[in-house]
Design a protein around this motif. Structure first.
Motif, PDB file in Angstrom:
ATOM      1  N   TYR A  29       0.784  -1.227   0.000  1.00  0.00           N
ATOM      2  CA  TYR A  29       0.000   0.000   0.000  1.00  0.00           C
ATOM      3  C   TYR A  29       0.818   1.280   0.000  1.00  0.00           C
ATOM      4  CZ  TYR A  29       0.881   0.246   5.029  1.00  0.00           C
ATOM      5  OH  TYR A  29       1.470   0.328   6.252  1.00  0.00           O
ATOM      6  N   GLN A  30       2.050   1.240   0.481  1.00  0.00           N
ATOM      7  CA  GLN A  30       2.844   2.460   0.537  1.00  0.00           C
ATOM      8  C   GLN A  30       3.087   3.054  -0.849  1.00  0.00           C
ATOM      9  OE1 GLN A  30       3.778  -0.504   1.835  1.00  0.00           O
ATOM     10  NE2 GLN A  30       4.370  -0.244   3.962  1.00  0.00           N
ATOM     11  N   LEU A  31       3.039   2.228  -1.864  1.00  0.00           N
ATOM     12  CA  LEU A  31       3.351   2.665  -3.227  1.00  0.00           C
ATOM     13  C   LEU A  31       2.166   2.500  -4.179  1.00  0.00           C
ATOM     14  CD1 LEU A  31       6.908   1.080  -3.376  1.00  0.00           C
ATOM     15  CD2 LEU A  31       6.283   3.423  -2.763  1.00  0.00           C
ATOM     16  N   ALA A  32       0.978   2.588  -3.662  1.00  0.00           N
ATOM     17  CA  ALA A  32      -0.218   2.334  -4.471  1.00  0.00           C
ATOM     18  C   ALA A  32      -0.415   3.333  -5.600  1.00  0.00           C
ATOM     19  CB  ALA A  32      -1.464   2.318  -3.585  1.00  0.00           C
ATOM     20  N   LEU A  33       0.158   4.506  -5.491  1.00  0.00           N
ATOM     21  CA  LEU A  33      -0.005   5.510  -6.553  1.00  0.00           C
ATOM     22  C   LEU A  33       1.015   5.332  -7.673  1.00  0.00           C
ATOM     23  CD1 LEU A  33      -0.599   8.671  -4.328  1.00  0.00           C
ATOM     24  CD2 LEU A  33      -2.267   7.010  -5.172  1.00  0.00           C
ATOM     25  N   MET A  34       2.062   4.568  -7.425  1.00  0.00           N
ATOM     26  CA  MET A  34       3.134   4.425  -8.415  1.00  0.00           C
ATOM     27  C   MET A  34       2.715   3.818  -9.747  1.00  0.00           C
ATOM     28  SD  MET A  34       6.742   3.611  -6.566  1.00  0.00           S
ATOM     29  CE  MET A  34       7.598   3.550  -8.140  1.00  0.00           C
ATOM     30  N   PRO A  35       1.841   2.806  -9.803  1.00  0.00           N
ATOM     31  CA  PRO A  35       1.510   2.245 -11.110  1.00  0.00           C
ATOM     32  C   PRO A  35       0.994   3.286 -12.103  1.00  0.00           C
ATOM     33  CG  PRO A  35       0.781   0.766  -9.403  1.00  0.00           C
ATOM     34  CD  PRO A  35       1.224   2.030  -8.720  1.00  0.00           C
ATOM     35  N   GLU A  36       0.146   4.181 -11.651  1.00  0.00           N
ATOM     36  CA  GLU A  36      -0.358   5.224 -12.552  1.00  0.00           C
ATOM     37  C   GLU A  36       0.770   6.155 -12.982  1.00  0.00           C
ATOM     38  OE1 GLU A  36      -3.770   8.676 -12.847  1.00  0.00           O
ATOM     39  OE2 GLU A  36      -3.269   7.874 -10.885  1.00  0.00           O
ATOM     40  N   LEU A  37       1.619   6.538 -12.039  1.00  0.00           N
ATOM     41  CA  LEU A  37       2.730   7.427 -12.356  1.00  0.00           C
ATOM     42  C   LEU A  37       3.720   6.749 -13.299  1.00  0.00           C
ATOM     43  CD1 LEU A  37       3.286   8.798  -8.740  1.00  0.00           C
ATOM     44  CD2 LEU A  37       2.184  10.008 -10.643  1.00  0.00           C
ATOM     45  N   LEU A  38       3.999   5.483 -13.078  1.00  0.00           N
ATOM     46  CA  LEU A  38       4.919   4.741 -13.935  1.00  0.00           C
ATOM     47  C   LEU A  38       4.360   4.557 -15.339  1.00  0.00           C
ATOM     48  CD1 LEU A  38       6.068   2.015 -11.404  1.00  0.00           C
ATOM     49  CD2 LEU A  38       7.502   3.823 -12.381  1.00  0.00           C
ATOM     50  N   SER A  39       3.053   4.340 -15.442  1.00  0.00           N
ATOM     51  CA  SER A  39       2.449   4.129 -16.767  1.00  0.00           C
ATOM     52  C   SER A  39       2.632   5.345 -17.663  1.00  0.00           C
ATOM     53  CB  SER A  39       0.974   3.754 -16.641  1.00  0.00           C
ATOM     54  OG  SER A  39       0.217   4.857 -16.190  1.00  0.00           O
ATOM     55  N   LYS A  40       2.691   6.520 -17.060  1.00  0.00           N
ATOM     56  CA  LYS A  40       2.908   7.749 -17.836  1.00  0.00           C
ATOM     57  C   LYS A  40       4.319   7.803 -18.419  1.00  0.00           C
ATOM     58  CE  LYS A  40      -0.519  10.258 -15.188  1.00  0.00           C
ATOM     59  NZ  LYS A  40      -0.803  11.287 -14.197  1.00  0.00           N
ATOM     60  N   ALA A  41       5.226   7.008 -17.856  1.00  0.00           N
ATOM     61  CA  ALA A  41       6.605   6.948 -18.343  1.00  0.00           C
ATOM     62  C   ALA A  41       6.862   5.649 -19.111  1.00  0.00           C
ATOM     63  CB  ALA A  41       7.575   7.052 -17.162  1.00  0.00           C
TER      64      ALA A  41
END
Length: 84
Positions: A29-41
């Motif tokens: 859960y600490q990194l739950a926002l990362m998938p969306e941010l990574l998909s942009k890259a």
């Protein structure tokens, strides 16, 4: 929480050329926002969520939970820990 996800994502993206793969395993859960941010890259993510998803949510927390859900569903693969 949001800042930590952004900082770590920037570090991963800046190191993207040195990586041998375009996939990243995002843990918990600490990194739950990362998938969306990574998909942009153009970096795919795989997520395994170890905590139970809440059955009910107080309306005051709904916007934050929606943001977390949006991050999670951006992953290429998403797994959940269940009681079953």
């Amino acid at each position: 929480y949001v800042a930590a996800n952004r900082i770590l994502t920037r570090a991963v993206v800046s190191d993207k050329e040195a990586n041998l793969t375009n996939k990243l395993f995002v843990q918990d859960y600490q990194l739950a926002l990362m998938p969306e941010l990574l998909s942009k890259a153009d970096i795919d993510s795989l997520v395994f969520w170890h905590i139970p998803w809440p059955r009910t949510v107080d309306s005051q927390h709904a916007p934050q939970l929606a943001q977390i859900a949006k991050g999670l569903i951006s992953a290429e693969v998403l797994g959940f820990h269940t009681y079953e």
